[in-house]
Scaffold this active site. Structure first.
Site, short mmCIF file in Angstrom:
data_model
loop_
_atom_site.label_atom_id
_atom_site.label_comp_id
_atom_site.label_asym_id
_atom_site.label_seq_id
_atom_site.Cartn_x
_atom_site.Cartn_y
_atom_site.Cartn_z
N ASP A 67 110.76 64.99 -41.11
CA ASP A 67 110.78 66.14 -40.22
C ASP A 67 112.07 66.92 -40.41
O ASP A 67 113.11 66.36 -40.80
CB ASP A 67 110.64 65.69 -38.76
CG ASP A 67 109.29 65.05 -38.48
OD1 ASP A 67 108.33 65.34 -39.22
OD2 ASP A 67 109.21 64.25 -37.52
N LYS A 68 112.03 68.18 -40.07
CA LYS A 68 113.19 69.06 -40.25
C LYS A 68 114.43 68.50 -39.56
O LYS A 68 115.53 68.55 -40.11
CB LYS A 68 112.86 70.45 -39.70
CG LYS A 68 114.01 71.45 -39.79
CD LYS A 68 113.60 72.80 -39.25
CE LYS A 68 114.76 73.80 -39.31
NZ LYS A 68 114.37 75.13 -38.77
#
Length: 434
Positions: free
Chosen positions: A245-246
C-alpha cells in the site's frame, strides 16, 4: 651302337667356352637378339626433364633437384567488413508501437515462455505500462478480456501459448518529449538509495511511506514509473513482483529480468515467501498470540482501492485470508506493538484483520474506528505499518534471501517515545507457515 644327341649350346658344351671347361653362365638375355629401342628409367627421367624445360645433361635424374626458389607467401584474402544490421526498435518503441496498434482495434496477444504464471492483470500491465492499473482492473472485471476464448478473472494465471484477446484501449497520449537525462539520473540515484539487497537477478527496496507502488488516478510519482530510469543496455526494465500500500513502508521486491519476475511470482503464489510486518495498534489483545482467518471482499467492487469488509464464504468477490499475529510489547492498555505473518496476500489484509480483532493500526484512515480514542502526544497520525522482513528463495540459486527493513522515521519516533526496543525477540517468527 646308339649315338647320343649333342648337348645344348653347341659343340663347345653348355658352358659356352670353346675349350669345354666350366665357366660362368652368360647373363640372362645376353644371346637374345635386340628387336628395338627399350625404355629405361634413365630415358623416362630425361624425357620428363625436357618436358619441364630442365637441362638433363647437367644433372642426373636420380639426384634431387635443387630446391625451387622460395615463393612469396600467399596473402590471405581480406575478410569483408561485417555489415551491421539495421538498428531495430528499442523496447520503449516496441511498447509504444504495440500500444498504438492495440488502441486502434482488438488484438490477440500470445503468452511467451518467460510470462508463465503471471496474473492476467499483471500481464496486461507489463505489455502496456502506460495503461493505468485501475483501467486494467476495470477491463478484466467487466469481462472484456478473453483467455483462450473464455472470460478471465483478475487472479487467473497464464501459461505459455495461451492467447489473450484484448479490446481497444483508451491509452494516455504518449509524450513526444524525450525523457530528461537529468531526471533519469535523479530517479536512479533516489532508487539506489533505497536498496537493501541487490544482485544480478533481483533487488529489495526499502519503500518509503507515502510513495505509491503503481500509478493510478492522480498518482504521478510511483515506484513503477521510477524504474524506467534503471532500464539496462538490453532494454529490460526492472519489474514489480508484489505490491505494498502507498502508506506501508518496508521491503519491496523488484525483479531485474522477466525470468526472475516469473520465478519470484511463483514463490509468492506457492507461499514459499515468508513475510513479517510490524504495526502499532490501538489497545492490547487479550490473546497475546493468535490466528485470524476470514473471507474478505471489497465494499465497492469497481474501486481498486476500496475498503475491504469481512465477508462470508460464497459471497461474490470473497477470498480467504489468513494471518498469524503476536504481541511483541505494549504500553499499559493503550498501545501495542503487534507483529503479523500473513499467509495469504489479499488487499489491505493486515489492516482489515487488525480492525477485525478490535485493534486497528494507528494512523489508518480506512479501518481505524475506535470511539473516544485520542492519539497520544508525540505520535504522528500516519499509518504505522512496516513490511519488516521478507525471506524468499533466490530465483536462480534457490537459496533463501533474507532482508529486513528499518523502521521509517515516524515509526522510529513512536518506538523511541514508547520505549520499544526494535531488537527485541519477535515471537511471530515461530508461527506456522500455513
Amino acid at each position: 651302337m646308339t649315338t647320343r644327341p649333342p648337348r645344348r649350346g653347341g659343340p663347345s658344351g653348355g658352358n659356352g667356352r670353346p675349350d669345354g671347361r666350366p665357366g660362368r653362365k652368360p647373363p640372362f638375355g645376353a644371346n637374345r637378339a635386340r628387336t628395338g629401342p627399350r625404355t629405361s628409367a634413365h630415358d623416362a627421367a630425361e624425357r620428363a626433364a625436357r618436358a619441364r624445360g630442365d637441362d638433363s645433361s647437367e644433372r642426373s635424374p636420380w639426384i634431387p633437384a635443387a630446391a625451387p626458389e622460395p615463393r612469396e607467401p600467399r596473402k590471405p584474402k581480406p575478410k569483408p567488413e561485417p555489415v551491421a544490421p539495421p538498428p531495430g526498435p528499442s523496447k520503449r518503441e516496441q511498447r509504444a508501437e504495440a500500444s498504438a496498434t492495440l488502441a486502434s482495434g482488438v488484438q490477440t496477444l500470445m503468452v511467451e515462455a518467460d510470462e508463465a504464471g503471471m496474473r492476467i492483470d499483471r500481464f496486461l500491465t507489463a505489455r502496456f505500462p502506460q495503461l493505468p492499473f485501475t483501467r486494467v482492473q476495470s477491463i478484466v472485471r467487466k469481462g472484456e478480456l478473453r483467455v483462450d476464448g473464455k472470460r478471465a478473472k483478475p487472479n487467473d494465471r497464464l501459461e505459455p501459448g495461451m492467447s489473450v484477446r484484448v479490446p481497444p484501449l483508451r491509452l494516455d497520449q504518449p509524450n513526444d518529449r524525450p525523457r530528461s537525462a537529468a531526471r533519469d539520473s535523479d530517479d536512479a540515484t533516489f532508487l539506489r538509495s533505497l536498496i537493501l539487497y541487490e544482485d544480478a537477478e533481483m533487488m529489495v527496496l526499502n519503500k518509503p511511506f507515502g510513495l505509491a507502488v503503481q500509478g493510478g488516478s492522480g498518482t504521478v510519482r510511483h515506484v513503477d514509473g521510477l524504474l524506467e530510469s534503471l532500464i539496462g543496455p538490453d532494454g529490460q526494465k526492472p519489474r514489480l513482483v508484489h505490491r505494498l500500500d502507498k502508506d506501508t513502508a518496508g521491503c519491496l521486491i523488484i525483479a531485474k529480468t522477466r525470468l526472475a519476475a516469473s520465478t519470484l511470482a511463483k514463490s509468492f503464489r506457492s507461499r514459499n515467501a515468508r513475510k513479517i510486518y510490524w504495526a502499532l495498534c490501538a489497545g492490547v489483545p487479550r490473546v497475546k498470540q493468535g490466528r485470524v482467518s476470514t473471507y474478505l471482499a471489497k465494499d465497492e467492487p469497481t474501486d481498486a482501492d476500496a475498503r475491504m469488509r469481512i465477508a462470508k464464504h460464497g459471497d461474490e468477490g470473497a477470498t480467504h485470508a489468513l494471518t498469524y499475529y503476536a504481541t511483541v510489547d505494549h504500553v499499559a492498555q493503550k498501545l501495542s506493538w503487534l507483529s503479523f505473518k500473513p499467509v495469504t496476500g489479499r488487499t489491505h489484509q493486515l489492516r482489515a484483520h487488525a480492525a477485525h480483532i478490535g485493534h486497528p493500526i494507528v494512523g489508518d484512515p480506512k479501518y481505524f474506528s475506535v470511539e473516544n480514542w485520542e492519539l497520544p502526544g508525540g505520535i504522528q497520525n500516519r499509518l504505522h505499518l512496516l513490511a519488516r522482513r521478507i525471506v524468499i528463495p533466490h530465483p536462480r540459486t534457490g537459496k533463501p534471501v533474507d532482508v529486513s527493513a528499518p523502521l521509517p522515521q515516524h515509526m522510529q519516533q513512536s518506538w523511541n517515545l514508547l520505549g520499544f526496543d526494535a531488537g527485541r525477540y519477535d515471537p511471530v517468527v515461530d508461527a506456522p507457515e500455513d
